[in-house]
Design a protein around this motif. Structure first.
Motif, PDB file in Angstrom:
ATOM      1  N   SER A 145      33.820  44.838  37.613  1.00  0.00           N
ATOM      2  CA  SER A 145      35.259  44.584  37.473  1.00  0.00           C
ATOM      3  C   SER A 145      35.517  43.736  36.230  1.00  0.00           C
ATOM      4  O   SER A 145      34.769  42.808  35.926  1.00  0.00           O
ATOM      5  N   GLU A 146      36.581  44.073  35.522  1.00  0.00           N
ATOM      6  CA  GLU A 146      36.930  43.354  34.302  1.00  0.00           C
ATOM      7  C   GLU A 146      37.622  42.034  34.624  1.00  0.00           C
ATOM      8  O   GLU A 146      38.235  41.881  35.678  1.00  0.00           O
ATOM      9  N   THR A 147      37.535  41.121  33.654  1.00  0.00           N
ATOM     10  CA  THR A 147      38.226  39.838  33.755  1.00  0.00           C
ATOM     11  C   THR A 147      39.270  39.759  32.650  1.00  0.00           C
ATOM     12  O   THR A 147      38.914  39.837  31.474  1.00  0.00           O
ATOM     13  N   ALA A 166      43.925  45.293  33.551  1.00  0.00           N
ATOM     14  CA  ALA A 166      42.484  45.171  33.766  1.00  0.00           C
ATOM     15  C   ALA A 166      42.052  46.106  34.884  1.00  0.00           C
ATOM     16  O   ALA A 166      42.812  46.383  35.812  1.00  0.00           O
ATOM     17  N   ILE A 167      40.824  46.564  34.781  1.00  0.00           N
ATOM     18  CA  ILE A 167      40.263  47.433  35.824  1.00  0.00           C
ATOM     19  C   ILE A 167      39.426  46.551  36.733  1.00  0.00           C
ATOM     20  O   ILE A 167      38.252  46.277  36.468  1.00  0.00           O
ATOM     21  N   SER A 168      40.035  46.089  37.795  1.00  0.00           N
ATOM     22  CA  SER A 168      39.341  45.233  38.754  1.00  0.00           C
ATOM     23  C   SER A 168      40.025  45.353  40.101  1.00  0.00           C
ATOM     24  O   SER A 168      41.218  45.664  40.185  1.00  0.00           O
ATOM     25  N   SER A 169      39.273  45.097  41.149  1.00  0.00           N
ATOM     26  CA  SER A 169      39.850  45.177  42.486  1.00  0.00           C
ATOM     27  C   SER A 169      40.972  44.166  42.655  1.00  0.00           C
ATOM     28  O   SER A 169      41.962  44.430  43.329  1.00  0.00           O
ATOM     29  N   ALA A 170      40.835  42.986  42.013  1.00  0.00           N
ATOM     30  CA  ALA A 170      41.875  41.960  42.126  1.00  0.00           C
ATOM     31  C   ALA A 170      43.177  42.412  41.472  1.00  0.00           C
ATOM     32  O   ALA A 170      44.270  42.116  41.962  1.00  0.00           O
ATOM     33  N   SER A 171      43.072  43.133  40.342  1.00  0.00           N
ATOM     34  CA  SER A 171      44.271  43.588  39.636  1.00  0.00           C
ATOM     35  C   SER A 171      44.902  44.796  40.317  1.00  0.00           C
ATOM     36  O   SER A 171      46.113  45.006  40.214  1.00  0.00           O
ATOM     37  N   LEU A 172      44.092  45.585  40.999  1.00  0.00           N
ATOM     38  CA  LEU A 172      44.579  46.840  41.572  1.00  0.00           C
ATOM     39  C   LEU A 172      45.031  46.720  43.021  1.00  0.00           C
ATOM     40  O   LEU A 172      45.683  47.628  43.530  1.00  0.00           O
TER      41      LEU A 172
END
Length: 265
Positions: A145-147, A166-172
């Motif tokens: 995941s990206e930061t 960003a491509i990350s579970s937190a962003s999505l």
């Protein structure tokens, strides 16, 4: 003349010097070791990226969670494409464009973000090809995941609907109605009409600013060690000169020229 070295003041100075020099050398060596470790990580990451291109793809479950060893490895997953998003402000071959990111809903119930390719220009849903329908099996490089704000990932928010920075579970998590994998893949072969996005090296494995900070700190600690030695010799020299002057009867208030040699009797 050197009896002053046995005074409490000079005992304190000498003990400080004897402790400070090894400490500075130790810290400098430690920072140098950190820099060498980062150089080795950089080499290993390059070799790993080259080897990953020729490796046989493995099921996604065998490569999770993503770490420095599995980042960049070829992974395969099966499922059906769902919600699609655009990732703006991404460069490829020195040209600004955007990623086409589509969620792959796997049999396990989770969704895997898949970068199906890159397109030039401003992010526009009309430009992005629709994802294939039905069950598909995808193969691509596994990525952590990206930061936001690191490794070229934009940190700006307030993007239009249907886009993510960003491509990350937190962003999505608030953009898609599925449970997400804490990972994503970029297809080895982009879908028609798009360019494949190369895998990025894992974080903290490159010759970045932190690596050169370690190298700079190495020089600083060794300079400190040299400075301690220099100051000790300077203090010693000044003390010796003061002792010599005292033997000659010279004080701070008495110029050396005013001291006469004793007359012969």
């Amino acid at each position: 003349m050197y009896r002053f070295l046995l005074t409490p003041r000079w005992w304190g100075i000498n003990v400080f010097v004897l402790l400070a020099i090894p400490f500075c050398v130790f810290m400098g060596s430690w920072q140098l070791g950190r820099f060498e470790d980062r150089v080795q990580d950089h080499r290993d990451a390059g070799e790993q990226a080259s080897a990953a291109k020729t490796q046989a793809a493995r099921p996604l479950a065998e490569l999770l969670p993503v770490d420095k060893k599995t980042s960049g490895d070829q992974a395969t997953a099966t499922g059906r494409y769902g919600k699609q998003l655009l990732v703006p402000d991404r460069e490829l071959d020195d040209e600004r464009g955007f990623y086409v990111l589509t969620m792959l809903r796997t049999d396990g119930g989770k969704a895997l973000p898949v970068v199906r390719g890159w397109l030039p220009g401003t992010a526009d849903t009309a430009k992005a090809p629709a994802a294939p329908s039905g069950e598909v099996t995808v193969t691509g490089a596994l990525q952590a995941s990206e930061t936001p704000g690191s490794n070229g990932v934009p940190a700006a928010g307030g993007l239009p609907a249907g886009q993510t920075g960003a491509i990350s579970s937190a962003s999505l998590v608030n953009l898609v109605p599925y449970e997400m994998y804490d990972a994503w893949i970029t297809l080895a072969d982009a879908d028609p009409g798009m360019k494949a996005v190369p895998a990025a090296a894992p974080s903290d494995t490159g010759l970045d600013l932190k690596a050169f900070q370690n190298l700079g700190y190495t020089g600083e600690w060794f300079v400190f060690a040299g400075f301690v030695v220099f100051m000790w010799f300077r203090l010693l020299r000044r003390e010796v000169e003061s002792a010599r002057d005292a033997e000659l009867g010279i004080t701070q208030d008495t110029p050396a020229e005013a001291v006469k040699a004793p007359s012969a009797s």
